[in-house]
Design a protein around this motif. Structure first.
Motif, PDB file in Angstrom:
ATOM      1  N   ILE A  23       0.853  -1.191   0.000  1.00 46.46           N
ATOM      2  CA  ILE A  23       0.000   0.000   0.000  1.00 46.46           C
ATOM      3  C   ILE A  23       0.885   1.236   0.000  1.00 46.46           C
ATOM      4  O   ILE A  23       2.043   1.188   0.424  1.00 46.46           O
ATOM      5  N   LYS A  24       0.331   2.313  -0.480  1.00 53.05           N
ATOM      6  CA  LYS A  24       1.020   3.598  -0.405  1.00 53.05           C
ATOM      7  C   LYS A  24       0.025   4.623   0.070  1.00 53.05           C
ATOM      8  O   LYS A  24      -1.054   4.688  -0.495  1.00 53.05           O
ATOM      9  N   PRO A  25       0.282   5.377   1.108  1.00 54.55           N
ATOM     10  CA  PRO A  25       1.509   5.373   1.894  1.00 54.55           C
ATOM     11  C   PRO A  25       1.540   4.211   2.883  1.00 54.55           C
ATOM     12  O   PRO A  25       0.524   3.569   3.099  1.00 54.55           O
ATOM     13  N   GLY A  26       2.744   3.997   3.391  1.00 54.54           N
ATOM     14  CA  GLY A  26       2.885   2.985   4.434  1.00 54.54           C
ATOM     15  C   GLY A  26       3.539   1.715   3.958  1.00 54.54           C
ATOM     16  O   GLY A  26       3.504   0.692   4.652  1.00 54.54           O
ATOM     17  N   MET A  27       4.190   1.785   2.770  1.00 54.49           N
ATOM     18  CA  MET A  27       4.815   0.588   2.205  1.00 54.49           C
ATOM     19  C   MET A  27       5.764  -0.101   3.189  1.00 54.49           C
ATOM     20  O   MET A  27       5.707  -1.311   3.362  1.00 54.49           O
ATOM     21  N   PRO A  28       6.663   0.670   3.853  1.00 54.64           N
ATOM     22  CA  PRO A  28       7.626  -0.035   4.716  1.00 54.64           C
ATOM     23  C   PRO A  28       7.129  -0.342   6.134  1.00 54.64           C
ATOM     24  O   PRO A  28       7.948  -0.605   7.014  1.00 54.64           O
TER      25      PRO A  28
ATOM     26  N   SER B 210       1.842  14.057  -1.558  1.00 60.34           N
ATOM     27  CA  SER B 210       3.027  13.304  -1.126  1.00 60.34           C
ATOM     28  C   SER B 210       2.908  12.812   0.328  1.00 60.34           C
ATOM     29  O   SER B 210       2.300  13.442   1.179  1.00 60.34           O
ATOM     30  N   SER B 211       3.549  11.664   0.568  1.00 60.42           N
ATOM     31  CA  SER B 211       3.506  11.057   1.907  1.00 60.42           C
ATOM     32  C   SER B 211       4.144  11.950   2.953  1.00 60.42           C
ATOM     33  O   SER B 211       3.837  11.856   4.136  1.00 60.42           O
ATOM     34  N   GLY B 212       5.078  12.815   2.489  1.00 58.03           N
ATOM     35  CA  GLY B 212       5.795  13.670   3.430  1.00 58.03           C
ATOM     36  C   GLY B 212       5.041  14.936   3.781  1.00 58.03           C
ATOM     37  O   GLY B 212       5.501  15.709   4.613  1.00 58.03           O
TER      38      GLY B 212
HETATM   39  O1  MOO Z   1       4.971   4.146   1.625  1.00 56.54           O
HETATM   40 MO1  MOO Z   1       5.673   5.661   1.744  1.00 56.54          MO
HETATM   41  O2  MOO Z   1       4.594   6.048   3.163  1.00 56.54           O
HETATM   42  O3  MOO Z   1       4.626   5.877   0.508  1.00 56.54           O
HETATM   43  O4  MOO Z   1       5.716   7.231   1.123  1.00 56.54           O
END
Ligand code: MOO
Ligand SMILES: Nc1nc2c(c(=O)[nH]1)N[C@H]1C(S)=C(S)[C@@H](COP(=O)(O)OP(=O)(O)OC[C@H]3O[C@@H](n4cnc5c(N)ncnc54)[C@H](O)[C@@H]3O)O[C@H]1N2
Length: 401
Positions: A280-285, A367-369
């Motif tokens: 998933i994006k965001p939250g991939m890691p 953006s995720s940031g």
């Molecule tokens: O998975 Mo990260 O949170 O997309 O930018």
């Protein structure tokens, strides 16, 4: 593991938590959002006595059945009875009791006539209209009767339920204990709001986003602090937090960089890793582990990633722990009012605004940031993996916040 879906990750997490069965008694004024640990039954009728719904005269319907403005009926006024007081008089033929809204209806009277249909007399009253038996007469127990089930076990108390319980005479509610949650943010770059901004530093926003949202979900925050990117220090903090909490949430340090310390923290703690990376994006890691029988969920440090995954991953866990079905994520279908041009190789969650079957993505960066464009948003659009772009008019699922 990169193919782990959000649902798969949730399954892994949810199977490791159970509903908190411990109960406590809390003042009713502080009970909103809490879940009743047992049924609430009435121990008295509501209202506890027959009462008047208006200001007027308690009378016998028989006495005034032929009354009209042209042919008023004159009744002797025995006394006045106000809300909060009991009169021991009995309304007999040819008499009335002056009565105020909320006052107990005296014996003998079977109805109340509004004062507007009288001459407002004090000694005697001219009655200009009729009322059938039972008219303007609130029966004892018309709301509920002694013994009735008022609220079921498992009800999440809101303001109305608090009012109903207060009406019953409860000053406390027996509820399940709240989930205890610890929140730790990681990063050498972080300083607390209120401190002077220095070179290379940023203010810690995740601590505030996550803690305040978890409080909205009814969690008791038992630990909230930030820690530098030093694995030993972070491990020490997680250990300390886990002693107090049922669930530990961290942000940052989960990706692949040299300072992404949470992998090392898990090794130091000797945790069982449940997963690393979700598609998933965001939250991939996102990383998760079990430590000392408690879930450790390590969210991405990106502020939007932390906020979105608090909704997608942490909220369902709290819903289960606190037996609050009202916290379960709600998904609805919506039609896009604008498009989203990016490809979504994995399932993507885009901040947006839902209203009346339509959804609009805000202007500005997704953006995720970046967190500021999430202000005022009330949903996440779920864009399925493999989608090339979203266009205006497309139908999508949204997760309501
Ligand atoms: O998975 Mo990260 O949170 O997309 O930018
Ligand atoms: N070479 C690669 N780099 C990155 C990858 C990758 O696959 N390969 N993944 C990217 C993705 S996707 C994400 S998401 C981030 C996740 O990084 P971390 O979770 O390890 O988070 P940090 O690096 O600690 O921080 C990311 C970003 O967010 C800021 N941050 C962190 N904590 C806070 C806080 N409490 N308040 C405000 N802002 C915070 C931090 O300064 C960073 O700018 O990794 C990508 N990199």
């Amino acid at each position: 593991m990169e193919d782990l879906t959000l649902e798969g990750a949730l399954d892994l997490l949810l199977e490791r938590v159970s509903m908190i069965e411990e109960t406590e008694s809390v003042p009713l004024m502080e009970a909103v959002g809490r879940v009743l640990a047992g049924p609430v039954r009435a121990w008295h009728d509501q209202p506890p006595f027959p009462r008047s719904p208006l200001d007027g005269y308690a009378v016998r319907s028989e006495d005034i059945k032929d009354a009209s403005p042209d042919h008023p009926v004159c009744l002797k006024v025995l006394c006045e009875t106000d809300a909060g007081h009991v009169s021991d008089v009995c309304v007999t033929p040819g008499t009335a009791v002056r009565i105020m809204t909320g006052a107990p209806i005296p014996d003998g009277a079977d109805c109340v006539i509004a004062q507007e249909k009288t001459d407002y007399g004090e000694e005697t009253a001219q009655i200009y209209g009729s009322v059938p038996a039972g008219g303007n007469y609130c029966q004892q127990g018309e709301d509920y009767k002694a013994g009735d089930l008022i609220l079921e076990k498992g009800t999440t108390l809101g303001a109305v339920e608090a009012g109903v319980m207060a009406g019953l005479g409860c000053s406390e509610a027996v509820v399940y204990r709240r989930p205890r949650v610890a929140v730790i943010t990681t990063g050498d770059e972080l300083i607390m709001p209120g401190e002077p901004l220095k070179g290379g530093k940023i203010y810690d926003s995740n601590l505030y986003t996550v803690v305040t949202r978890l409080k909205e979900f009814g969690a008791e925050i038992v630990f909230a602090d930030l820690v530098n990117d030093v694995a030993e220090e972070a491990a020490k903090m997680v250990r300390e937090a886990a002693e107090k909490a049922d669930l530990v949430i961290t942000t940052g340090g989960v990706s692949v960089g040299k300072k992404d310390i949470m992998h090392e923290v898990i090794r130091i703690l000797g945790c069982e890793q449940l997963f690393w990376r979700i598609a998933i994006k965001p939250g991939m890691p996102t990383l998760s582990a079990e430590y000392d029988g408690k879930l450790l969920i390590c969210l991405s440090g990106n502020p939007y990633g932390a906020a979105a995954n608090t909704e997608l991953l942490v909220r369902p866990i709290l819903a289960k722990m606190s037996a609050r079905s009202d916290l379960e994520p709600k998904r609805v279908k919506a039609v896009c009012e604008n498009g989203f041009p990016k490809k979504s190789p994995v399932t993507r969650y885009v901040r947006a605004n839902y209203s009346d079957g339509h959804v609009r993505i805000p202007d500005g960066s997704d953006s995720s940031g970046i967190l500021s464009t999430m202000c005022g948003c009330n949903c996440l659009i779920e864009i399925p993996a493999g989608t090339k772009r979203l266009d205006r008019g497309d139908s999508v699922w949204v997760v309501l916040l």
